[in-house]
Design an enzyme around this catalytic site. Structure first.
Site, PDB file in Angstrom:
ATOM      1  N   TYR A  61      39.709  33.814  43.490  1.00  0.00           N
ATOM      2  CA  TYR A  61      39.738  35.161  43.205  1.00  0.00           C
ATOM      3  C   TYR A  61      38.777  36.145  44.012  1.00  0.00           C
ATOM      4  O   TYR A  61      39.332  37.259  44.582  1.00  0.00           O
ATOM      5  CB  TYR A  61      38.956  35.363  41.743  1.00  0.00           C
ATOM      6  CG  TYR A  61      38.953  36.754  41.098  1.00  0.00           C
ATOM      7  CD1 TYR A  61      39.916  37.584  40.931  1.00  0.00           C
ATOM      8  CD2 TYR A  61      37.623  37.360  40.979  1.00  0.00           C
ATOM      9  CE1 TYR A  61      39.759  38.645  40.385  1.00  0.00           C
ATOM     10  CE2 TYR A  61      37.453  38.643  40.536  1.00  0.00           C
ATOM     11  CZ  TYR A  61      38.699  39.232  40.219  1.00  0.00           C
ATOM     12  OH  TYR A  61      38.601  40.542  39.896  1.00  0.00           O
TER      13      TYR A  61
ATOM     14  N   GLU B  86      39.104  44.030  32.074  1.00  0.00           N
ATOM     15  CA  GLU B  86      37.731  44.055  32.126  1.00  0.00           C
ATOM     16  C   GLU B  86      37.289  44.712  30.845  1.00  0.00           C
ATOM     17  O   GLU B  86      36.133  44.218  30.501  1.00  0.00           O
ATOM     18  CB  GLU B  86      37.548  45.129  32.939  1.00  0.00           C
ATOM     19  CG  GLU B  86      37.911  44.801  34.495  1.00  0.00           C
ATOM     20  CD  GLU B  86      36.755  44.136  35.165  1.00  0.00           C
ATOM     21  OE1 GLU B  86      35.803  43.702  34.347  1.00  0.00           O
ATOM     22  OE2 GLU B  86      37.025  43.425  36.421  1.00  0.00           O
TER      23      GLU B  86
ATOM     24  N   TRP C 114      32.958  37.123  33.782  1.00  0.00           N
ATOM     25  CA  TRP C 114      34.058  37.286  34.090  1.00  0.00           C
ATOM     26  C   TRP C 114      35.004  36.134  34.245  1.00  0.00           C
ATOM     27  O   TRP C 114      36.180  36.051  33.995  1.00  0.00           O
ATOM     28  CB  TRP C 114      34.118  38.153  35.464  1.00  0.00           C
ATOM     29  CG  TRP C 114      35.427  38.641  35.888  1.00  0.00           C
ATOM     30  CD1 TRP C 114      35.864  38.085  37.341  1.00  0.00           C
ATOM     31  CD2 TRP C 114      36.556  39.214  35.537  1.00  0.00           C
ATOM     32  NE1 TRP C 114      37.259  38.391  37.684  1.00  0.00           N
ATOM     33  CE2 TRP C 114      37.558  39.131  36.371  1.00  0.00           C
ATOM     34  CE3 TRP C 114      36.778  39.744  34.388  1.00  0.00           C
ATOM     35  CZ2 TRP C 114      38.849  39.603  36.104  1.00  0.00           C
ATOM     36  CZ3 TRP C 114      37.918  40.391  34.039  1.00  0.00           C
ATOM     37  CH2 TRP C 114      38.951  40.534  34.874  1.00  0.00           C
TER      38      TRP C 114
END
Length: 198
Positions: free
Chosen positions: A16, A38, A46
């Protein structure tokens, strides 16, 4: 290979960071997807969301706002019991509401991508952070974005969430200066702007 200090040895996280984080994104529905993700991340790490992204894409109808806006109580209940995603009823309900707000913007002729990018003047902000401690959690731009999104009916879009979103979709280049991606993202942003200005 030097990376930002927040990146762990986890392969999903590395991929990522190396391929996606900070790359300027201009497609409205993909921006909508990232904003919803988000929001789902609020209060969590995350990586927790990243490892569930495919599950979210399946459960959330490919993040198609038209489909999400039509979720009924049965669908919301099913999502609240879906163990492959974060089963937070407030966040799930907010995702539907955000889809409705997105569609209302479209119906009024307001482009979602242009609206979001307007907070940085349409051009990625190039930062030069030396350490992770220098990187802010919110900025004047993210506070303005949060305020306007809330006025339009979006939820789970506070200034900190908005800044994490801005980092993820390349509105700001927050790769540390000694990270190998810093210059790559800077060059990519320059090339994109050159292409748009031709």
């Amino acid at each position: 290979m030097k990376r930002c200090t927040w990146v762990t040895d986890d392969a999903t996280y590395r991929q990522y960071h190396d391929r996606e984080w900070g790359v300027p994104l201009y497609e409205g529905q993909k921006l909508f997807e990232m904003l919803v993700l988000e929001g789902a991340q609020a209060g969590l790490s995350w990586i927790t969301i990243l490892k569930r992204r495919r599950a979210y894409q399946r459960a959330f109808d490919g993040f198609d706002p038209r489909a999400m806006a039509l979720w009924d109580q049965a669908k919301l209940q099913a999502l609240a019991m879906d163990q492959t995603i974060i089963r937070n009823r407030l966040k799930i309900t907010a995702a539907k509401g955000n889809a409705v707000a997105y569609l209302e913007m479209m119906a009024s002729g307001e482009d979602f991508a242009q609206f979001l990018w307007s907070f940085v003047g349409g051009t990625p902000i190039q930062n030069s952070w030396q350490t992770h401690r220098e990187v802010p959690t919110e900025t004047v731009e993210s506070m303005a974005m949060a305020r306007q999104l809330k006025r339009k009916g979006f939820k789970f879009v506070g200034p900190t969430i908005c800044y994490a979103f801005m980092q993820a979709v390349g509105m700001v280049n927050d790769h540390l200066v000694d990270c190998f991606r810093h210059q790559e993202i800077k060059a990519l942003s320059t090339n994109l702007n050159t292409g748009k200005n031709k």
